[in-house]
Write an enzyme that holds these catalytic residues in place. Structure first.
Site, PDB file in Angstrom:
ATOM      1  CG  HIS A  15      -1.832  -1.151   1.363  1.00 59.00           C
ATOM      2  ND1 HIS A  15      -2.177  -1.856   2.232  1.00 59.00           N
ATOM      3  CD2 HIS A  15      -2.804  -1.575   0.340  1.00 59.00           C
ATOM      4  CE1 HIS A  15      -3.165  -2.761   2.224  1.00 59.00           C
ATOM      5  NE2 HIS A  15      -3.439  -2.421   0.970  1.00 59.00           N
ATOM      6  CE  LYS A  39     -13.114  -5.743   1.988  1.00 56.52           C
ATOM      7  NZ  LYS A  39     -11.980  -5.635   1.572  1.00 56.52           N
ATOM      8  NE  ARG A  89      -2.659  -7.798  -3.653  1.00 59.23           N
ATOM      9  CZ  ARG A  89      -3.238  -9.334  -3.346  1.00 59.23           C
ATOM     10  NH1 ARG A  89      -2.255 -10.125  -2.777  1.00 59.23           N
ATOM     11  NH2 ARG A  89      -4.552  -9.175  -2.995  1.00 59.23           N
ATOM     12  CB  SER A 124      -2.688  -9.413   0.409  1.00 56.61           C
ATOM     13  OG  SER A 124      -3.020 -10.459   1.315  1.00 56.61           O
TER      14      SER A 124
END
Length: 145
Positions: A15, A39, A89, A124
Site C-alpha cells: 500500500h 468487512k 497484484r 496483502s
C-alpha cells in the site's frame, strides 16, 4: 487529485509503495479508509487512519489520509477528485477491479490501476493479518517508515 481507497487492515508495504508512486503522478493523493459494513476490520477506522498517517514520511506533503462511509465515487465527486487509484497484484485482482472500475465510471469517476511491484505482489492485508496472528512476536509485514 487522486483518491486511493481501501480498508487498509493493515496498511502494508505494498500500500505504501502504491502511495509513493501515485504521489508523483498526481498533485494530491487522498488515502481513503473506506468504512465497509460488510468487512469486519481488526480496529476502528480512526485507529487505522492514524497508523496510515504514521507510515507516511513528513516530506509527503501532497498526501492526505481521510475516512468515509458510503460510495467512494460520491466521496471523490464531493472532494473534486479526478481519478480513483487502485493497486493490482494478480489477474484475479484485475477481474474484480475491472468490475469496480466499470461501476465507478457509470457513476462519473475514472479508475487507473497501478500494478504492484513484483517483490510486493504476494503481500496483502489478508496475508499480513494471518502472519501477525500466527507470529505475535515476529517481524511485521506492515509499512515501514
Amino acid at each position: 487529485m487522486a483518491v486511493y481507497p481501501g480498508t487498509f487492515d493493515p496498511f502494508t508495504s505494498g500500500h505504501r509503495d502504491l502511495v509513493a508512486r501515485a504521489r508523483v503522478m498526481f498533485d494530491r493523493v487522498i488515502v481513503l479508509l473506506a468504512v465497509n459494513a460488510d468487512k469486519q476490520p481488526t480496529s476502528e477506522a480512526t485507529a487505522r487512519a492514524g497508523r496510515v498517517r504514521e507510515a507516511m514520511p513528513a516530506a509527503w506533503g501532497n498526501v492526505e489520509v481521510d475516512t468515509s462511509t458510503g460510495l467512494t465515487t460520491a466521496y471523490c465527486l464531493r472532494r473534486g477528485a479526478t481519478v480513483i487509484v487502485r493497486g493490482v497484484r494478480t489477474a484475479a485482482d484485475f477481474r474484480y477491479e475491472y468490475q469496480l472500475a466499470a461501476m465507478n465510471e457509470r457513476l462519473g469517476m475514472q479508475t487507473i490501476w497501478v500494478p504492484s511491484r513484483p517483490h510486493l505482489a504476494a503481500t496483502s492485508s489478508t496475508v499480513a493479518r494471518a502472519y501477525r496472528s500466527a507470529q505475535p512476536a515476529g517481524p511485521s509485514l506492515n509499512a515501514e517508515k
